[in-house]
Design a protein around this motif. Structure first.
Motif, PDB file in Angstrom:
ATOM      1  N   THR A 169       0.813  -1.258   0.077  1.00  0.00           N
ATOM      2  CA  THR A 169      -0.177   0.030  -0.068  1.00  0.00           C
ATOM      3  C   THR A 169       1.005   1.215  -0.018  1.00  0.00           C
ATOM      4  N   ASN A 170       0.455   2.417  -0.724  1.00  0.00           N
ATOM      5  CA  ASN A 170       1.147   3.627  -0.586  1.00  0.00           C
ATOM      6  C   ASN A 170       1.219   4.073   0.822  1.00  0.00           C
ATOM      7  N   PRO A 171       2.673   4.157   1.035  1.00  0.00           N
ATOM      8  CA  PRO A 171       2.832   4.773   2.441  1.00  0.00           C
ATOM      9  C   PRO A 171       2.632   6.170   2.838  1.00  0.00           C
ATOM     10  N   GLU A 172       1.772   6.829   1.956  1.00  0.00           N
ATOM     11  CA  GLU A 172       1.113   8.179   2.294  1.00  0.00           C
ATOM     12  C   GLU A 172      -0.348   7.841   2.484  1.00  0.00           C
ATOM     13  N   TYR A 173      -0.927   6.736   2.388  1.00  0.00           N
ATOM     14  CA  TYR A 173      -2.126   6.436   2.304  1.00  0.00           C
ATOM     15  C   TYR A 173      -2.607   6.631   3.969  1.00  0.00           C
ATOM     16  N   ALA A 174      -3.633   7.354   4.230  1.00  0.00           N
ATOM     17  CA  ALA A 174      -4.179   7.544   5.524  1.00  0.00           C
ATOM     18  C   ALA A 174      -4.918   6.278   6.103  1.00  0.00           C
ATOM     19  N   ILE A 175      -4.433   6.079   7.445  1.00  0.00           N
ATOM     20  CA  ILE A 175      -4.986   4.977   8.072  1.00  0.00           C
ATOM     21  C   ILE A 175      -5.987   5.226   9.320  1.00  0.00           C
TER      22      ILE A 175
END
Length: 205
Positions: A169-175
């Motif tokens: 997953t894109n590391p900048e994706y908000a979790i």
């Protein structure tokens, strides 16, 4: 992650079509198909109760050792179709796997802990995609928001990924986001403000 590999004895499915699948489910069996690694697809019937126990104890990413009428085959669930109303497994697609190979899977993200007072925790994503060795897939990834302040944002790149596992997953994706909680009065004022704005717009029309 668990090093145990559950075993499930299954039978080869001969009947095809919706009617045969319905009869199988009425008999406590779950239709499934196994494919991958250049093998011909195998259509199987799985005992529902034993399957549910494995999925409950090991999760959807469990590697299962299928005993196909005396032949052992390691598989990983690729798609689990659940009835939208009755919440039972209707069908499963299994991928043939080999020990030592890596697979790309979705891992559940679980949120634990209590943030600072006056905040609201919002989980933006329930899972992330990772690449892991098939026999060592994490059951879940934990996000700890204990005493987190308003404005805290946890992205995929902030997650504590186990050793040997690679984030896809894109590391900048908000979790997970910890936001300032609105008070009841502020929420009421906002609603009244929206209502007044709508009334003004209606009058202008």
């Amino acid at each position: 992650m668990s090093n145990k590999t559950p075993t499930l004895s299954v039978t080869i499915r001969t009947g095809r079509g919706k009617g045969a699948a319905r009869r199988a489910r009425n008999e406590g069996l779950v239709p499934a198909v196994v494919y991958g690694h250049g093998t011909d697809p195998q259509h199987l019937l799985l005992p529902k109760l034993e399957l549910n126990t494995i999925l409950r104890n090991y999760g959807l990413n469990a590697v299962i050792d299928l005993d196909i009428e005396g032949t052992s085959q390691l598989v990983l669930a690729r798609q689990v179709d659940v009835h939208p109303l009755r919440d039972y497994v209707e069908h499963i697609d299994f991928l043939v796997i080999r020990r030592g190979e890596k697979v790309v899977v979705d891992i559940p993200v679980l949120v634990e802990g209590t943030p600072m007072g006056g905040t609201l925790t919002v989980q933006e994503a329930s899972s992330v995609e990772v690449e892991a060795e098939a026999m060592h897939i994490p059951e879940s990834i934990i996000v700890d928001v204990e005493n987190a302040e308003a404005g805290t944002l946890v992205t995929a790149g902030d997650l504590n990924i186990p050793s040997g596992v690679t984030l896809v997953t894109n590391p900048e994706y908000a979790i997970v986001a910890v936001n300032e909680a609105k008070s009841a009065a502020a929420t009421e004022d906002e609603i009244e403000g929206d209502a007044e704005g709508d009334a003004t717009e209606a009058a202008d029309e």
